[in-house]
Design an enzyme around this catalytic site. Structure first.
Site, PDB file in Angstrom:
ATOM      1  N   HIS A 140       2.885   2.599  16.890  1.00 54.93           N
ATOM      2  CA  HIS A 140       3.520   3.976  16.870  1.00 54.93           C
ATOM      3  C   HIS A 140       3.841   4.395  18.264  1.00 54.93           C
ATOM      4  CE1 HIS A 140       0.081   6.358  18.119  1.00 54.93           C
ATOM      5  NE2 HIS A 140      -0.736   5.708  17.155  1.00 54.93           N
ATOM      6  N   CYS A 160      -4.878   2.691  16.930  1.00 53.51           N
ATOM      7  CA  CYS A 160      -3.621   2.014  16.785  1.00 53.51           C
ATOM      8  C   CYS A 160      -3.147   1.520  17.829  1.00 53.51           C
ATOM      9  CB  CYS A 160      -2.693   3.480  16.488  1.00 53.51           C
ATOM     10  SG  CYS A 160      -2.935   4.033  14.757  1.00 53.51           S
TER      11      CYS A 160
END
Length: 185
Positions: A140, A160
């Site tokens: 992301h 992430c």
């Protein structure tokens, strides 16, 4: 034509995608085929040691983006909440807009291989009894107006992979669901 040492040095630093300004290191996207379309099936390789996400297609290397992760030791994910980015082979299972990060592409963590690693580590006592394996790992963008986190190598996620917002927008458009993702240290 003779180039000065400074010019040659700047050319070399820009070629590898790293340059220094006021004592800080900044990284940029590197393209093998700028403005060319991807040819065939794309694949993603995330290299945690080099803080890079590279895209490959049927012709080979396409582009490399600077990225950051979770916990700064860059170790393999052990349990939910350890802020570590998992290592292994995955695929993109979903893509969607995200309120804080612009867009997110979720990977299929935990895979059966991740579950086997987790169970083996838990049996050896390396994982506390009350800790689960976790989920929800993706690729992301950064928080709005916080792209400097990538420039300064600030590992801020909960496991992430994070790119600059504008670079995530570019990646999001070119990478389909089902794309293979390999994350290595």
């Amino acid at each position: 034509m003779q180039l000065s040492r400074v010019t040659v040095s700047m050319m070399l630093l820009c070629t590898v995608g790293l340059f220094s300004f006021s004592g800080h290191n900044y990284r940029s996207i590197r393209y093998n085929r700028l403005n060319a379309e991807l040819n065939g099936t794309p694949r993603i390789l995330v290299d945690k040691s080099d803080y890079e996400l590279s895209i490959f297609d049927d012709e080979g290397w396409y582009a490399t983006y600077p990225v950051v992760f979770g916990e700064k030791t860059l170790g393999d994910k052990m349990w939910e909440g350890d802020r570590k980015t998992p290592e292994g082979d995955y695929k993109i299972v979903a893509k969607r807009p995200h309120k804080q990060w612009g867009q997110i592409m979720l990977i299929d963590y935990p895979t059966p291989t991740d579950k086997a690693k987790y169970n083996e580590r838990k049996a050896k006592g390396l994982i506390p009894k009350n800790k689960g394996i976790g989920n929800g790992i993706g690729i992301h963008g950064t928080w709005q107006r916080d792209d400097m986190a990538v420039d300064y190598f600030q590992n801020w996620t909960n496991g992430c992979v994070s790119l600059k917002r504008s670079e995530m927008e570019e990646l999001y458009e070119m990478i389909p669901v089902g794309t293979r993702v390999s994350i290595r240290k």
